[in-house]
Design a protein around this motif. Structure first.
Motif, PDB file in Angstrom:
ATOM      1  N   UNK A  40       0.842  -1.198   0.000  1.00 17.13           N
ATOM      2  CA  UNK A  40       0.000   0.000   0.000  1.00 17.13           C
ATOM      3  C   UNK A  40       0.881   1.253   0.000  1.00 17.13           C
ATOM      4  N   UNK A  41       0.674   2.149  -0.964  1.00 18.47           N
ATOM      5  CA  UNK A  41       1.465   3.378  -0.999  1.00 18.47           C
ATOM      6  C   UNK A  41       0.906   4.429  -0.043  1.00 18.47           C
ATOM      7  N   UNK A  42       1.755   5.352   0.360  1.00 16.35           N
ATOM      8  CA  UNK A  42       1.300   6.462   1.208  1.00 16.35           C
ATOM      9  C   UNK A  42       2.342   7.574   1.202  1.00 16.35           C
ATOM     10  N   UNK A  43       1.879   8.784   0.996  1.00 17.19           N
ATOM     11  CA  UNK A  43       2.701   9.972   1.218  1.00 17.19           C
ATOM     12  C   UNK A  43       2.333  10.637   2.536  1.00 17.19           C
ATOM     13  N   UNK A  44       1.065  10.479   2.925  1.00 17.16           N
ATOM     14  CA  UNK A  44       0.567  10.964   4.211  1.00 17.16           C
ATOM     15  C   UNK A  44      -0.320   9.886   4.818  1.00 17.16           C
ATOM     16  N   UNK A  45      -0.242   9.757   6.126  1.00 18.91           N
ATOM     17  CA  UNK A  45      -1.113   8.835   6.856  1.00 18.91           C
ATOM     18  C   UNK A  45      -1.879   9.651   7.894  1.00 18.91           C
ATOM     19  N   UNK A  46      -3.201   9.570   7.848  1.00 21.32           N
ATOM     20  CA  UNK A  46      -4.055  10.309   8.775  1.00 21.32           C
ATOM     21  C   UNK A  46      -4.695   9.320   9.749  1.00 21.32           C
ATOM     22  N   UNK A  47      -4.580   9.624  11.030  1.00 20.67           N
ATOM     23  CA  UNK A  47      -5.134   8.761  12.070  1.00 20.67           C
ATOM     24  C   UNK A  47      -6.169   9.559  12.853  1.00 20.67           C
ATOM     25  N   UNK A  48      -7.407   9.080  12.845  1.00 24.55           N
ATOM     26  CA  UNK A  48      -8.498   9.840  13.453  1.00 24.55           C
ATOM     27  C   UNK A  48      -8.531   9.744  14.974  1.00 24.55           C
ATOM     28  N   UNK A  49      -8.100   8.602  15.518  1.00 26.95           N
ATOM     29  CA  UNK A  49      -8.071   8.425  16.975  1.00 26.95           C
ATOM     30  C   UNK A  49      -7.216   7.208  17.311  1.00 26.95           C
ATOM     31  N   UNK A  50      -7.099   6.894  18.610  1.00 30.13           N
ATOM     32  CA  UNK A  50      -6.073   5.970  19.063  1.00 30.13           C
ATOM     33  C   UNK A  50      -6.408   4.496  19.081  1.00 30.13           C
ATOM     34  N   UNK A  51      -7.607   4.103  18.722  1.00 31.97           N
ATOM     35  CA  UNK A  51      -7.969   2.689  18.790  1.00 31.97           C
ATOM     36  C   UNK A  51      -7.186   1.865  17.769  1.00 31.97           C
ATOM     37  N   UNK A  52      -6.845   0.639  18.163  1.00 31.98           N
ATOM     38  CA  UNK A  52      -6.009  -0.212  17.321  1.00 31.98           C
ATOM     39  C   UNK A  52      -6.618  -0.483  15.957  1.00 31.98           C
ATOM     40  N   UNK A  53      -7.946  -0.538  15.891  1.00 32.91           N
ATOM     41  CA  UNK A  53      -8.581  -0.824  14.603  1.00 32.91           C
ATOM     42  C   UNK A  53      -8.568   0.384  13.665  1.00 32.91           C
ATOM     43  N   UNK A  54      -7.749   1.386  14.007  1.00 34.78           N
ATOM     44  CA  UNK A  54      -7.564   2.539  13.126  1.00 34.78           C
ATOM     45  C   UNK A  54      -6.093   2.870  12.906  1.00 34.78           C
ATOM     46  N   UNK A  55      -5.204   2.117  13.540  1.00 33.77           N
ATOM     47  CA  UNK A  55      -3.787   2.444  13.372  1.00 33.77           C
ATOM     48  C   UNK A  55      -2.849   1.238  13.414  1.00 33.77           C
ATOM     49  N   UNK A  56      -3.388   0.027  13.358  1.00 31.33           N
ATOM     50  CA  UNK A  56      -2.558  -1.167  13.544  1.00 31.33           C
ATOM     51  C   UNK A  56      -1.373  -1.241  12.590  1.00 31.33           C
ATOM     52  N   UNK A  57      -1.562  -0.802  11.341  1.00 30.90           N
ATOM     53  CA  UNK A  57      -0.492  -0.882  10.342  1.00 30.90           C
ATOM     54  C   UNK A  57       0.199   0.449  10.086  1.00 30.90           C
ATOM     55  N   UNK A  58      -0.161   1.466  10.842  1.00 30.23           N
ATOM     56  CA  UNK A  58       0.345   2.808  10.554  1.00 30.23           C
ATOM     57  C   UNK A  58       1.861   2.902  10.682  1.00 30.23           C
ATOM     58  N   UNK A  59       2.420   2.336  11.736  1.00 31.53           N
ATOM     59  CA  UNK A  59       3.863   2.453  11.972  1.00 31.53           C
ATOM     60  C   UNK A  59       4.650   1.768  10.860  1.00 31.53           C
ATOM     61  N   UNK A  60       4.274   0.552  10.525  1.00 31.98           N
ATOM     62  CA  UNK A  60       5.004  -0.183   9.488  1.00 31.98           C
ATOM     63  C   UNK A  60       4.908   0.519   8.136  1.00 31.98           C
ATOM     64  N   UNK A  61       3.716   0.991   7.792  1.00 31.16           N
ATOM     65  CA  UNK A  61       3.556   1.656   6.496  1.00 31.16           C
ATOM     66  C   UNK A  61       4.322   2.972   6.472  1.00 31.16           C
ATOM     67  N   UNK A  62       4.284   3.714   7.571  1.00 29.15           N
ATOM     68  CA  UNK A  62       5.007   4.992   7.622  1.00 29.15           C
ATOM     69  C   UNK A  62       6.506   4.787   7.493  1.00 29.15           C
ATOM     70  N   UNK A  63       7.034   3.769   8.163  1.00 29.22           N
ATOM     71  CA  UNK A  63       8.475   3.509   8.081  1.00 29.22           C
ATOM     72  C   UNK A  63       8.878   3.050   6.683  1.00 29.22           C
ATOM     73  N   UNK A  64       8.037   2.242   6.050  1.00 27.99           N
ATOM     74  CA  UNK A  64       8.366   1.722   4.719  1.00 27.99           C
ATOM     75  C   UNK A  64       8.287   2.808   3.654  1.00 27.99           C
TER      76      UNK A  64
END
Length: 230
Positions: A40-64
């Motif tokens: 999955x490509x991304x230039x920006x990642x937006x996270x609406x709130x802290x629940x895991x079902x909204x950010x589980x892959x955010x760290x890995x995708x942001x680092x990649x």
């Protein structure tokens, strides 16, 4: 604008040669097992709130990808402690101009606790304004009168609204939300992933159609296009 749905509340929008990814929750989602989060490509990642079902892959995708993560202050600090340097904090009512357009962080009524129990700040949604069109992502929320302010100030090409009920708005309130923001093109999210939020797709489509609102229910990995509303 090309919109790709990745399941639950995760979707991306291709705009101004950038890919905006919202609330990435793919790997733990059985309904998205056909989607490879590593592609999955991304230039920006937006996270609406802290629940895991909204950010589980955010760290890995942001680092990649090297994407900039945008969220509230508490969540950006939390990701910063995990090694992310490219973060940008917003707070309610605040807006920021990026290289693809302008983003405003708006109210949502929900809870927000991060996966390790840390406080996730206040939940929110995003209003994104670009030369190719504007859109609103509600995040997880109840119906709120604040949505009327969005409709009064921003002409939307489409809205992304939670429709699953139980933890958020259900179909009936999402229809009211679409009317509040004055938008008749809706991408439904936050449904079917867990038993409490399973919906009757046909009944939902009938209700939205009766309200003269075009509801898109996409399978994970599928894409649709929303035209500029003039």
């Amino acid at each position: 604008m090309k919109v790709t749905y990745y399941g639950h509340s995760c979707f991306s929008v291709a705009v101004a040669d950038k890919t905006l990814l919202f609330d990435p929750f793919i790997t733990p989602n059985e309904l998205a097992r056909g989607v490879d989060a590593k592609k999955i490509p991304a230039d920006y990642i937006f996270v609406s709130h802290g629940h895991e079902d909204h950010l589980a892959d955010a760290l890995d995708i942001a680092k990649r990808t090297g994407a900039t993560l945008v969220s509230n202050y508490e969540i950006t600090v939390w990701f910063g402690k995990k090694g992310l340097e490219k973060v940008h904090p917003l707070n309610h009512g605040g807006a920021r101009a990026f290289d693809f357009g302008r983003v405003k962080f708006v109210n949502a009524i929900h809870s927000s606790t991060l996966p390790d129990g840390a406080p996730g700040g206040n939940p929110g949604g995003f209003v994104v304004e670009t030369h190719e069109g504007n859109f609103y992502y509600s995040g997880d929320t109840a119906l709120t009168m604040d949505m009327k302010l969005i409709g009064e100030s921003t002409r939307l090409s489409f809205a992304v609204l939670c429709i699953g009920g139980n933890f958020t708005m259900g179909v009936d309130d999402a229809i009211k939300a679409a009317q509040f923001v004055r938008c008749n093109r809706v991408l439904g999210v936050h449904y079917d992933t867990f038993p409490p939020i399973r919906i009757d797709h046909q009944a939902a489509m009938i209700k939205f159609k009766a309200a003269d609102i075009n509801l898109q229910l996409l399978r994970p990995g599928k894409t649709c296009t929303f035209r500029l509303r003039r």
